[in-house]
Scaffold this motif. Structure first.
Motif, mmCIF file in Angstrom:
data_model
loop_
_atom_site.group_PDB
_atom_site.id
_atom_site.type_symbol
_atom_site.label_atom_id
_atom_site.label_comp_id
_atom_site.label_asym_id
_atom_site.label_seq_id
_atom_site.Cartn_x
_atom_site.Cartn_y
_atom_site.Cartn_z
ATOM 1 N N GLY A 93 0.808 -1.216 0.000
ATOM 2 C CA GLY A 93 0.000 0.000 0.000
ATOM 3 C C GLY A 93 0.836 1.260 0.000
ATOM 4 N N PRO A 94 0.334 2.328 -0.592
ATOM 5 C CA PRO A 94 1.083 3.584 -0.666
ATOM 6 C C PRO A 94 1.373 4.196 0.705
ATOM 7 C CG PRO A 94 -1.185 3.904 -1.392
ATOM 8 C CD PRO A 94 -0.988 2.433 -1.205
ATOM 9 N N GLU A 95 0.549 3.860 1.702
ATOM 10 C CA GLU A 95 0.755 4.426 3.032
ATOM 11 C C GLU A 95 2.073 3.999 3.672
ATOM 12 O OE1 GLU A 95 -2.330 1.057 3.554
ATOM 13 O OE2 GLU A 95 -1.679 2.405 1.992
ATOM 14 N N PHE A 96 2.621 2.863 3.247
ATOM 15 C CA PHE A 96 3.850 2.366 3.850
ATOM 16 C C PHE A 96 5.089 3.096 3.337
ATOM 17 C CE2 PHE A 96 0.874 -1.288 3.612
ATOM 18 C CZ PHE A 96 0.513 -1.267 4.938
ATOM 19 N N ALA A 97 4.952 3.828 2.242
ATOM 20 C CA ALA A 97 6.080 4.562 1.663
ATOM 21 C C ALA A 97 6.198 5.977 2.216
ATOM 22 C CB ALA A 97 5.945 4.610 0.147
ATOM 23 N N ASP A 98 5.243 6.407 3.019
ATOM 24 C CA ASP A 98 5.224 7.781 3.521
ATOM 25 C C ASP A 98 5.352 7.783 5.041
ATOM 26 O OD1 ASP A 98 4.788 10.406 4.161
ATOM 27 O OD2 ASP A 98 2.843 10.565 3.165
ATOM 28 N N PRO A 99 6.577 7.983 5.573
ATOM 29 C CA PRO A 99 6.780 7.939 7.024
ATOM 30 C C PRO A 99 5.962 8.976 7.798
ATOM 31 C CG PRO A 99 8.884 8.206 5.854
ATOM 32 C CD PRO A 99 7.792 8.241 4.841
ATOM 33 N N SER A 100 5.548 10.047 7.147
ATOM 34 C CA SER A 100 4.776 11.073 7.850
ATOM 35 C C SER A 100 3.375 10.568 8.225
ATOM 36 C CB SER A 100 4.658 12.334 6.997
ATOM 37 O OG SER A 100 3.802 12.107 5.892
ATOM 38 N N ARG A 101 2.942 9.462 7.637
ATOM 39 C CA ARG A 101 1.615 8.914 7.952
ATOM 40 C C ARG A 101 1.624 8.047 9.201
ATOM 41 N NH1 ARG A 101 -1.387 7.204 2.488
ATOM 42 N NH2 ARG A 101 -3.089 7.055 3.972
#
Length: 144
Positions: A93-101
């Motif tokens: 999922g794209p959420e795993f590539a964005d540490p700010s999430r």
């Protein structure tokens, strides 16, 4: 209005898979796997199956629609499903590539009153439904 799908994913051991969200400046909370329906999803159940693959690296079998939650910004549909296995190394999922999430930790929780009330599962309406029915959720009417 955005449509979201979420899965009450019951494991062979009678637990339910949750995702513990850890975000800076907020107390941890738990959600059920799922997310937004995309334009190229063939159906709501296909959207859920895509989300299960992305978030858990697993395949689920959708049984029924057990709850619909209408909010001012979105509509969330909660599907009851079973899942035999999952492989977190296959998460995409794209959420795993964005540490700010923040962090996403998969946790299996007993599908019992004690199990569900031991975590802060949101939304509260779904937490209450699961705590009340436990594995009896399989007897709930299909809302489709």
């Amino acid at each position: 209005m955005k449509t979201r799908v979420r899965g009450v994913l019951v494991t062979p051991g009678g637990g339910v898979l949750t995702i513990k969200r850890v975000r800076p400046g907020k107390a941890p909370y738990w959600v059920l796997p799922g997310g937004g329906v995309e334009d190229d999803d063939a159906s709501l159940t296909e959207a859920l199956l895509r989300e299960v693959r992305e978030e858990l690296g697993g395949e689920a079998s959708v049984r029924s629609l057990i709850h619909v939650l209408e909010g001012p910004e979105d509509r969330q549909l909660f599907f009851l499903a079973t899942i035999e296995k999952w492989d977190l190394s296959r998460r995409s999922g794209p959420e795993f590539a964005d540490p700010s999430r923040g962090e996403y930790h998969v946790q299996e929780v007993p599908l019992t009153t004690a199990g569900i009330t031991s975590i802060t599962l949101v939304p509260e309406e779904v937490a209450a439904l699961l705590a009340e029915h436990g594995t009896g959720v399989f007897a709930l009417a299909d809302l489709r």
